[in-house]
Design an enzyme around this catalytic site. Structure first.
Site: not given
Ligand code: AGP
Length: 608
Positions: A2, A27, A75, A99-100, A483, A487, A490, A506, A603
């Site tokens: 948020c 965000r 959010w 927030n929180g 990784e 990408k 997501e 396996h 984010k």
């Molecule tokens: C990565 O592309 C994602 N957005 C997500 O996995 C992200 O890396 C993860 O939430 C960790 O975020 P941070 O690095 O801000 O802790």
């Protein structure tokens, strides 16, 4: 995550509240709202489900020029996305944005029978709790907030405004960031400094347990125990252009393409290619402490976790007698793991606010283990709570999918490993090749990006219709493949998963059919030939393969070969990752999906 904004000053509050919320859109959110109060105490509360544009439609009819107010992008965590669940929440004469997560909101709600609850949120409970102290007139707004927060268990970043006092805001934080922008005849509040850019360069980052009474020309900070706190005004690093798209269609492409510059920022002043050494001041570990290290725990989520995994392979290569484990924060925080003597924990987080990573940090600190942050967001909670750290300095990473942060996190951790190795007296001849390649990386990244950008746009169009993908690699190419799969999945929603090449037989090999395409990473080196035979195994079963390699003589009949032309060998996986970033980007563009704000994701994941 948020977003919070607040304003008190000579200008029209609504203008900053809306522009500030727009800066925080990246965000991730699903509803928004603002509350302002006129000089004669007339409140205006406007909220809307969906994007800020919906809120603006309602604001156009409200035409207020009030000078104090608060705003929020939500959010959803408790209660579905809706107008009634959107913030600000009203209780009596006050309006609250939060927030929180209030962990004990159910118990508190039971004690607040006098308030008629309209929403399902924990935040409204917080508003009612504050009003239970403020409404009776026994406490002023700041004291009422303090009384309420003393009863709260959980995390919060809040801003409160009262119609009885339209010259002030009260803000507080514990576990969710809040920054106070110091302006001329105005004070601005935000949960992220990017909302302040263009309004002021002077910021005060609240710490956990602090409450501030804010007026247009005064800021009084104290702890929940009424201890006064002297405000430390810091310079906001971010400039406006850094958070615009800089001519690119999406933040994601901008952030992929600016990796030469962002990595150069990470290296600035830390690498000496001539004598083959690195210098990291941030971790704050003395030579003797570095020499004693026997075990590293690297903690992160998502991309940060993958960065840790990749870094761990490198650190093991050049640092003797050190064990390195990389853990997923959301798992590790609940394990009863034994942390051996002479351990150091690397806490990896771009946002510095990820709840699971922060929780891990706190658990690990309780065991007396030294914690080093590998963080991007300056002044973030993790950055403030670690014992030492290295900012990666990649600038704001706006797109939900992390790209430039990954590259810099890996290299920052490798540099930390090199710092340990140097202290342990590892021969320079062993370390120098790593340092020299690191020094060259920014330039090599730039060359590879220019070389592969166009071809990847073409190749991606051919694979955009697939619903499944397999990413494959060995050794340092395996976490890199993980990784790459993240990408793609997501942002394009393709079901992409990574496997160590050696694991194919396996199980995963059974998957290979026309529903899947494969991305195989083949860096030159001792395992290259094994990887070539793995490619043949997949080909023999009709695989639709994209092979990414720096080998000149790769000639198997795969559908596409993406050649990495660089003399770098150690960090070839970092260069291969660029290809996968661009593949994910262009597949998503071809599918017409929201590149920067993929569905269901935010984010920064500040809730469990
Ligand atoms: C990565 O592309 C994602 N957005 C997500 O996995 C992200 O890396 C993860 O939430 C960790 O975020 P941070 O690095 O801000 O802790």
């Amino acid at each position: 995550m948020c977003g919070i904004v607040g304003y008190v000053g000579d200008k029209k509050a609504q203008d900053f509240l809306v522009s500030g919320l727009k800066r925080l859109e990246y965000r991730g959110y699903d509803s928004a709202g603002i509350a302002t109060v006129s000089e004669d105490g007339e409140p205006t509360l406007i909220r809307a489900k969906g994007k800020i544009a919906e809120l603006e439609k309602k604001l156009a009819k409200a035409k207020r020029d009030d000078h104090v107010g608060i705003g929020h992008t939500r959010w959803a965590t408790h209660g579905e996305p809706s107008e009634v669940n959107a913030h600000p929440h009203q209780a009596g004469d006050i309006y609250v944005v939060h927030n929180g997560i209030i962990e004990n909101y159910k118990e508190l709600k039971k004690e607040l029978g006098g308030h008629e609850f309209k929403s399902e949120t924990d935040s409204e409970v917080l508003a009612a709790l504050i009003d239970s102290f403020y409404g009776g007139g026994k406490y002023d707004l700041a004291d009422a907030v303090v009384q309420a927060l003393k009863l709260v268990k959980g995390t919060y970043g809040i801003a409160v405004v009262s119609r009885k006092n339209p010259e002030e805001l009260v803000v507080a934080r514990s576990g969710s960031p809040l920054v106070i922008g110091v302006g001329n005849d105005e004070t601005l509040i935000a949960s992220d400094a990017s909302a302040l850019v263009g309004h002021t360069k002077r910021a005060i980052y609240l710490n956990d347990g602090e409450v501030a009474k804010v007026k247009k020309n005064s800021i009084e900070i104290r702890t929940l125990d009424a201890e006064p706190v002297s405000a430390k005004v810091e310079e906001i690093e971010t400039n406006l252009s850094a958070i615009q798209k800089g001519g690119y269609e999406h933040f994601l492409l901008k952030e992929i393409m600016e990796q030469p510059e962002s990595l150069a920022e990470t290296l600035r002043g830390r690498v000496d290619a001539v004598d083959g050494t690195v210098r990291l001041g941030g971790p704050g570990l003395k030579e003797a402490e570095l020499r004693k290290i026997r075990h590293l725990i690297i903690v992160g989520c998502g991309t940060a976790y993958h960065a840790g995994m990749l870094a761990s392979y490198y650190i093991e290569q050049f640092t003797p007698e050190i064990t390195v484990e990389t853990v997923i924060a959301s798992e590790y925080r609940y394990r009863q793991a034994y942390i051996p003597e002479n351990s150091v924990a690397l806490i990896v987080s771009q946002s510095g606010e990820t709840a699971d990573t922060l929780a891990c940090l706190r658990e690990i600190k309780k065991q007396g283990v030294k914690t080093i942050g590998i963080v991007n967001a300056i002044g973030s909670t993790i950055a403030r709570e670690v014992d030492g750290g290295t900012y990666v300095h990649v600038g704001p990473e706006i797109s939900v999918a992390s790209t430039k942060a990954f590259t810099s996190q890996v290299i920052a951790m490798v540099m930390f490993g090199l710092t340990i190795a140097q202290a342990k007296g590892v021969k320079n001849t062993i370390l120098q090749p790593y340092v020299k390649e690191i020094a060259k990386l920014p330039e090599e990244i730039g060359k590879v990006l220019e070389e592969v950008k166009k071809p990847m746009e073409k190749i991606a169009k051919k694979y955009a219709s697939y619903e499944h993908a397999i990413y494959l690699g060995r050794d340092t190419a395996y976490p890199t493949a993980m990784e790459g799969a993240l990408k793609l999945k997501e942002i394009s929603y393709v079901d992409a998963n990574a496997y160590a090449f050696g694991e194919l037989k396996h199980g995963p090999l059974a998957l290979v059919d026309d529903r899947f395409f494969e991305v195989a990473l083949l860096p030159m080196g001792v395992l290259y030939d094994k990887a070539v035979s793995n490619v043949q195994e997949v080909l023999a079963r009709g695989g639709h393969m994209i092979v990414v390699t720096n080998a000149r003589d790769f000639d198997l009949p795969v559908e596409h070969v993406v050649k990495i032309k660089s003399e770098l060998t150690i960090f070839a996986p970092i260069l291969m990752n660029l290809v996968m970033q661009l593949l994910a980007y262009y597949v998503t563009v071809a599918k017409g999906l929201n590149v920067d704000q993929p569905r269901n994701l935010a984010k920064s994941v500040t809730v469990e």
